[in-house]
Design a protein around this motif. Structure first.
Motif, short mmCIF file in Angstrom:
data_model
loop_
_atom_site.label_atom_id
_atom_site.label_comp_id
_atom_site.label_asym_id
_atom_site.label_seq_id
_atom_site.Cartn_x
_atom_site.Cartn_y
_atom_site.Cartn_z
N SER A 1 1.30 0.62 0.15
CA SER A 1 0.34 0.80 -0.93
C SER A 1 0.82 1.90 -1.88
O SER A 1 1.65 2.74 -1.54
CB SER A 1 -1.04 1.12 -0.36
OG SER A 1 -1.00 2.31 0.37
N PHE A 2 0.25 1.87 -3.10
CA PHE A 2 0.60 2.83 -4.14
C PHE A 2 -0.55 2.89 -5.13
O PHE A 2 -1.42 2.02 -5.13
CB PHE A 2 1.90 2.42 -4.85
CG PHE A 2 1.94 0.98 -5.31
CD1 PHE A 2 1.54 0.63 -6.59
CD2 PHE A 2 2.35 -0.04 -4.44
CE1 PHE A 2 1.56 -0.69 -7.01
CE2 PHE A 2 2.38 -1.36 -4.87
CZ PHE A 2 1.98 -1.69 -6.16
N ALA B 1 2.95 3.37 -9.69
CA ALA B 1 3.50 2.12 -10.20
C ALA B 1 4.18 2.35 -11.54
O ALA B 1 5.30 1.88 -11.78
CB ALA B 1 2.41 1.06 -10.32
N LEU B 2 3.51 3.09 -12.42
CA LEU B 2 4.09 3.38 -13.74
C LEU B 2 5.40 4.14 -13.60
O LEU B 2 6.40 3.82 -14.27
CB LEU B 2 3.11 4.21 -14.59
CG LEU B 2 1.84 3.52 -15.04
CD1 LEU B 2 0.95 4.50 -15.79
CD2 LEU B 2 2.14 2.30 -15.88
N THR B 3 5.42 5.12 -12.72
CA THR B 3 6.62 5.92 -12.51
C THR B 3 7.76 5.07 -11.98
O THR B 3 8.89 5.14 -12.48
CB THR B 3 6.33 7.09 -11.55
OG1 THR B 3 5.28 7.89 -12.10
CG2 THR B 3 7.56 7.93 -11.30
N PHE C 1 -1.47 -7.78 -7.70
CA PHE C 1 -1.84 -6.68 -6.81
C PHE C 1 -3.08 -7.03 -6.00
O PHE C 1 -4.02 -7.63 -6.50
CB PHE C 1 -2.16 -5.41 -7.62
CG PHE C 1 -1.08 -4.94 -8.52
CD1 PHE C 1 0.20 -4.69 -8.04
CD2 PHE C 1 -1.33 -4.73 -9.87
CE1 PHE C 1 1.21 -4.25 -8.88
CE2 PHE C 1 -0.33 -4.28 -10.72
CZ PHE C 1 0.94 -4.03 -10.23
N ASP C 2 -3.08 -6.62 -4.74
CA ASP C 2 -4.29 -6.56 -3.94
C ASP C 2 -4.80 -5.14 -4.10
O ASP C 2 -4.00 -4.20 -4.14
CB ASP C 2 -4.00 -6.85 -2.47
CG ASP C 2 -3.81 -8.33 -2.17
OD1 ASP C 2 -4.23 -9.17 -2.99
OD2 ASP C 2 -3.24 -8.63 -1.10
N GLN D 1 -6.03 2.16 -4.42
CA GLN D 1 -4.69 1.80 -3.95
C GLN D 1 -4.38 0.34 -4.27
O GLN D 1 -5.24 -0.53 -4.17
CB GLN D 1 -4.58 2.03 -2.44
CG GLN D 1 -4.66 3.49 -2.05
CD GLN D 1 -3.50 4.29 -2.61
OE1 GLN D 1 -2.35 4.05 -2.27
NE2 GLN D 1 -3.79 5.23 -3.50
N LEU D 2 -3.14 0.11 -4.64
CA LEU D 2 -2.64 -1.22 -4.93
C LEU D 2 -1.60 -1.58 -3.89
O LEU D 2 -1.00 -0.73 -3.26
CB LEU D 2 -2.00 -1.26 -6.32
CG LEU D 2 -2.82 -0.74 -7.49
CD1 LEU D 2 -1.95 -0.65 -8.74
CD2 LEU D 2 -4.01 -1.64 -7.72
N ARG D 3 -1.37 -2.87 -3.75
CA ARG D 3 -0.32 -3.39 -2.86
C ARG D 3 0.10 -4.72 -3.48
O ARG D 3 -0.72 -5.46 -4.01
CB ARG D 3 -0.89 -3.60 -1.47
CG ARG D 3 0.08 -4.13 -0.45
CD ARG D 3 -0.58 -4.36 0.90
NE ARG D 3 -1.30 -3.21 1.41
CZ ARG D 3 -0.79 -2.26 2.17
NH1 ARG D 3 0.47 -2.30 2.52
NH2 ARG D 3 -1.52 -1.26 2.60
N LEU D 4 1.38 -5.03 -3.43
CA LEU D 4 1.84 -6.33 -3.92
C LEU D 4 1.27 -7.42 -3.02
O LEU D 4 1.34 -7.31 -1.80
CB LEU D 4 3.37 -6.41 -3.95
CG LEU D 4 4.04 -5.49 -4.96
CD1 LEU D 4 5.56 -5.53 -4.79
CD2 LEU D 4 3.66 -5.85 -6.39
#
Length: 156
Positions: free
Chosen positions: A101-102, A107-109, A135-136, A141-144
Motif C-alpha cells: 500500500s501507499f 504515488a506522485l513521488t 487503485f483499491d 491508502q492505495l494499492r494497485l
C-alpha cells in the motif's frame, strides 16, 4: 466515459439482479476473478447465459490470470496502456510498491522520480490512473488492483 469497478457490495447487488452467483463463496470468487471490472463482470454474465453453470463460468474466468493474449486484451481495455505516460506511470508504481500500500503523495513521488517527469505531469498521470480505477482504496491508502497488476505483468 469511466466505468466504476464493482466492490463486493455492488457485485452482490448485480448478482441478485441477474439471478446468478448467489452463494457467498461464488460471489467472493467472482470478485477475485473479475476485480469488479465491468468488462469482466459482463463477460461472466455472457458466459453464464451460454453455460448456465456458475462454477464453469468461474473456471473460464480463472484463465485470464494465465493466458497472455487474454491478459493483454484486458490490460489494453482498461486504458492503462493507451498512453505511454500512463503506462510508464503504472509501471513506476508497480516497481516501487508491488502489491503493497501507499498514499497519494508517495504515488506522485514514485511516478515523478521513476518516470522522470515534473510534479504537474506526475499529478496528471496519477489522477488519470485513479480515474481508470487501477487503485483499491482502504482509507487514505492505495494499492494497485491485483488482477490488473497480474495482467499487466503478463502483458509486459
Amino acid at each position: 466515459m469511466v466505468l466504476r469497478r464493482h466492490d463486493r457490495r455492488s457485485l452482490r447487488g448485480w448478482a441478485q439482479r441477474v439471478e446468478t452467483f448467489h452463494t457467498e463463496d461464488r460471489l467472493d470468487r467472482l470478485h477475485e476473478l473479475t476485480g469488479g471490472w465491468p468488462l469482466l463482470v459482463g463477460r461472466a454474465h455472457r458466459l453464464h447465459t451460454e453455460l448456465s453453470d456458475p462454477d464453469e463460468v468461474l473456471r473460464h474466468l480463472a484463465g485470464l490470470r494465465t493466458d497472455r493474449a487474454q491478459a493483454r486484451a484486458f490490460a489494453e481495455a482498461t486504458g492503462v496502456c493507451a498512453d505511454p505516460l500512463l503506462a510508464a506511470g503504472y509501471r513506476a508504481l508497480e516497481e516501487e510498491f508491488k502489491d503493497g500500500s501507499f498514499d497519494w503523495e508517495s504515488a506522485l513521488t514514485a511516478v515523478a522520480i521513476q518516470g522522470e517527469v515534473d510534479e504537474d505531469e506526475a499529478r496528471w498521470i496519477v489522477t488519470c490512473l485513479d480515474a481508470l480505477h487501477v487503485f483499491d482504496r482502504e482509507g487514505t491508502q492505495l494499492r494497485l488492483e491485483p488482477l490488473l497488476r497480474e495482467c499487466v505483468a503478463l502483458h509486459a
